[in-house]
Scaffold this active site. Structure first.
Site, mmCIF file in Angstrom:
data_model
loop_
_atom_site.group_PDB
_atom_site.id
_atom_site.type_symbol
_atom_site.label_atom_id
_atom_site.label_comp_id
_atom_site.label_asym_id
_atom_site.label_seq_id
_atom_site.Cartn_x
_atom_site.Cartn_y
_atom_site.Cartn_z
ATOM 1 N N GLU A 94 66.523 32.050 83.735
ATOM 2 C CA GLU A 94 65.879 31.369 82.465
ATOM 3 C C GLU A 94 64.963 32.586 81.853
ATOM 4 O O GLU A 94 64.810 32.726 80.719
ATOM 5 C CB GLU A 94 65.574 30.197 82.458
ATOM 6 C CG GLU A 94 65.379 29.440 81.139
ATOM 7 C CD GLU A 94 64.847 28.119 81.054
ATOM 8 O OE1 GLU A 94 64.705 27.411 82.204
ATOM 9 O OE2 GLU A 94 64.795 27.522 79.995
ATOM 10 N N SER A 128 64.284 17.742 82.797
ATOM 11 C CA SER A 128 63.073 17.093 82.289
ATOM 12 C C SER A 128 63.100 15.354 82.267
ATOM 13 O O SER A 128 64.171 14.969 81.779
ATOM 14 C CB SER A 128 62.541 17.376 80.876
ATOM 15 O OG SER A 128 62.059 18.874 81.004
#
Lengths: 380, 384
Positions: free
Chosen positions: B244, B129
């Site tokens: 994930e 991010s």
């Protein structure tokens, strides 16, 4: 742990789909069928009998085919997918289930043989005005004089009570407990008023006034048997609802992809797509609970059946309301019409929800015992 | 259709249960049970014990310490760890960078990193991010420019969880500014002790220091630290994010907290409204657990079951709902969040309830926000 259907179960699904799914492929056929009494297709009922569907859960010596809950669930799901109005759930699973569980061998052979063969429609007369999903009977009472029994009181609503050829009636016994009786609905002392339910189904008021009843089995307290059969019925109602919800979700997504407003299809709007995604989440969660509860029945662990039925019922009640309401809203006005199928599915889901105990009823049951265990483990 | 675990799988479950409850130090498991913060040492100690017994990275290829388990066994391993209050293997190592290196890295990278990654000798941080690249990850702007046999990295990463402990960081960096945004991204491993790397803490609403900003100023990174092909990093990131989503629904842990909450509730459980709230959450968790089992049972052929996207969405919602219930059970005691053990007569769980609740608001944001999950369901499953 195995969630797959075997080849025979797949074949059963295909067969039921081929018969019932085909018969009601056009929603107009269902509309026409439920518009007139008895509210279902007698010809289709016969063909279901020929296919062995009506005797599916019963032992072979009782005229059935000895299949298990997974097979019965497959039928229920496929009936729900097309909103088939034939009384499989109430006549076969509930009324037939009680005869199978409580009847003597000769009663089972006679009654279940006729049911399986499509010669006789059964109804379970259990609910009484003022009661809410109890296992016992209160206002309908049974009185005996020697070996002869008579029943008095009012049962309502009795699913398919007006069409039924034979009633299985629950009644309070003189010495306490609830007994089960076979009642010929054409006999003296039985008055039936049939009517349509909001979803195109049929129910009746059945007034008994010293009507003759034959005890099912030994005629003793059958409350526990009733409770178990109701639990089986709940799980099958959940399976029927899953079929209906799957249809509603598919119908809704197809509509979003094809309906144009503002010059574009509705799936251009994320606000609508997200709501469809939430419907999918609700459906999958409800499906998981329902499949599991069906497997609990199949494993034949009576002590776990009641809890499993309540757990599935809560999940399906919540999902049925969510999906049923959103299916109408995402379609808009068209879903309010009787001509278009989607809204009628919501009506039927609402009926199923209130047939054997709604979500709050079952949540109350679960909440009463929530402190009895640390956590709930479905694998042990 | 069969409900029970096979005898072999039931035995496996028992074996896992015994291992986790006897081999991982009680004091670490107590901390997890009491929802207290774990130290770096706790996490390292626990993962090394797991790794010593082949239980840290079972999802990796067997030659790098993985186990040849069925999806169901992997599920059982994961659930039993949570049930026993064992800290899960560090996700950045075990579920993120490890599988990427094992799948796409060179033999040299594998030998250099995988054993230390499994054993938590290297603590990995995640550099994905950026301030302007959240859900739209591919719009990231951190650059890596080749200069001789080194990349020169400049830019800023954010939300770097536990970056304060990080030894190395795996990054998505832009290596071709001209290409369409997904096509110019590479997957680069950076030593966090390199000159020019700065880690700055971000204070969160729960008062804790869990995430960080990581700045890169002319950081020189050997070309050898590139994973796989240049400009193919987006494919590796998608592979990583796909992994994930599988373990991201903390079913076992949420069930455990709900079970503990019954103890916290005490007499409040006699209140019908409270009991109904417990019953409804317990039922939804059961539906989630069964959905996870359906997904596991049907992913044996390698294709994930479509319902897997439900797991992240519903799993995090329920995790949050249970944490909210605990705050309500704590009631006024929840205000005492700043009190130390010696300063308060109120129970620790009640004092920690609101920070945990606030902290868990993150769960529906990370790992592909729940809005991204709805988008995936709408597009991929429903075809909308």
């Amino acid at each position: 742990m195995d969630f797959t259907y075997d080849d025979e179960q797949q074949a059963l699904r295909e067969a039921v789909r081929g018969l019932v799914g085909k018969a009601y492929a056009d929603f107009e056929t269902r509309r026409r069928t439920v518009a007139e009494d008895p509210g279902f297709d007698e010809g289709l009922w016969q063909r279901l009998a020929e296919m062995g569907v009506l005797g599916l859960p019963f032992h072979e010596e009782d005229g059935g085919s000895g299949a298990g809950p997974v097979e019965v669930a497959i039928v229920a799901e496929e009936m729900g997918r097309v909103l088939a109005p034939e009384p499989f759930l109430t006549s076969v699973v509930l009324a037939g289930g009680l005869v199978a569980a409580a009847g003597f061998a000769d009663q089972r052979a006679e009654v279940l043989g006729a049911l399986s063969g499509g010669e006789s429609v059964l109804a379970f007369a259990h609910a009484e005005p003022g009661t809410r999903w109890t296992d016992d009977a209160t206002s309908v009472t049974a009185t005996n004089s020697g070996d002869t029994w008579t029943l008095s009181g009012t049962k309502e609503p009795v699913p398919h009570g007006a069409r039924a050829d034979l009633l299985v009636v629950s009644a309070a016994l003189p010495d306490g407990g609830t007994g089960l009786f076979l009642v010929d609905p054409t006999a003296d002392g039985v008055t039936r008023n049939g009517y349509a339910t909001h979803d195109g189904g049929r129910a009746a008021r059945v007034v008994l006034d010293d009507a003759a009843g034959v005890p099912l089995g030994d005629g003793g307290d059958a409350t526990a048997t009733i409770a178990t059969v109701l639990d089986i019925g709940r799980v099958m109602a959940c399976n029927e609802a899953i079929g209906a919800m799957e249809f509603q979700l598919r119908g809704t997504t197809e509509y979003l992809k094809s309906r144009k407003q503002f010059g574009v299809t509705l799936n251009t709007f994320q606000a609508l797509n997200f709501r469809a995604a939430e419907m999918y989440v609700s459906l999958e969660m409800a499906k998981s609970l329902t499949t599991w509860a069906t497997m609990v029945l199949d494993a034949g662990k009576p002590d776990q059946m009641a809890v499993a039925a309540s757990r599935a019922a809560v999940g399906v009640s919540r999902a049925g309301r969510h999906i049923g309401q959103e299916a109408i809203q995402l379609h808009g006005g068209i879903a309010m019409t009787a001509e278009y199928s989607i809204g009628s599915y919501t009506s039927h889901l609402t009926a199923l929800d209130h047939l054997l105990g709604d979500g709050d009823h079952h949540l109350r049951v679960l909440a009463a015992s929530v402190g009895d265990h640390e956590e709930f483990d479905p694998l042990s | 259709m069969q409900l029970e675990l096979s005898a072999e799988d039931a035995a496996f479950r028992e074996e896992m249960r015994t291992f986790f409850t006897t081999k991982i130090p009680q004091e670490i498991r107590d901390k997890v049970a009491e929802r207290r913060e774990l130290t770096k040492d706790d996490i390292v100690t626990s993962q090394r014990i797991l790794n010593e017994h082949g239980l840290a990275v079972p999802n990796w290829p067997v030659e790098w310490g993985g186990q040849d388990w069925s999806p169901l066994r992997r599920h059982i391993w994961h659930e039993e760890m949570q049930r026993a209050c064992v800290p899960l293997p560090l996700a950045f190592n075990a579920s993120m960078v490890g599988p990427v290196i094992a799948q796409f890295g060179s033999q040299e990278l594998k030998e250099r990193f995988l054993p230390k990654t499994a054993n938590l000798d290297i603590w990995w941080s995640q550099g994905f991010s950026e301030p302007d690249a959240g859900s739209d990850l591919a719009s990231l702007r951190t650059t890596a420019v080749l200069d001789g046999d080194e990349f020169v990295v400049n830019g800023q990463k954010t939300w770097t969880t536990l970056g304060q402990h990080g030894d190395w960081i795996f990054n998505l960096v832009r290596t071709d500014p001209e290409a369409k945004k997904q096509r110019g991204i590479s997957f680069l491993l950076i030593d966090m002790t390199s000159p020019g790397v700065t880690v700055r803490p971000i204070e969160l609403i729960d008062g804790g220091h869990e995430v960080n900003e990581v700045w890169f100023e002319d950081v020189r990174v050997p070309q050898d630290n590139l994973v796989g092909e240049l400009n193919a990093g987006w494919d590796y990131a998608k592979f990583l994010l796909g992994n994930e989503r599988v373990g991201v629904a903390p079913v076992g842990a949420t069930k455990r907290v709900l079970a503990q909450a019954k103890e916290y509730a005490g007499d409040q459980l006699q209140d019908p409204l409270t009991a109904a709230r417990f019953a409804e959450l317990e039922n939804e968790l059961l539906a989630l657990e069964l959905t996870a089992l359906r997904v596991v049972a049907h992913s044996a052929d390698g294709k994930p079951h479509p319902a897997s996207s439900v797991l992240k969405l519903k799993g995090t919602e329920l995790q949050q709902a249970v944490s909210e219930l605990v705050v309500d059970l704590a009631g006024p005691a929840s205000l005492a969040s700043g009190a130390g053990d010696d300063d308060s007569d109120l129970p620790g769980w009640a004092r920690r309830a609101t920070p945990v609740y606030l902290n868990l608001r993150k769960a529906s944001i990370y790992g592909g926000s729940n809005e991204i999950q709805r988008q995936i369901i709408a597009k991929t499953i429903l075809g909308l």
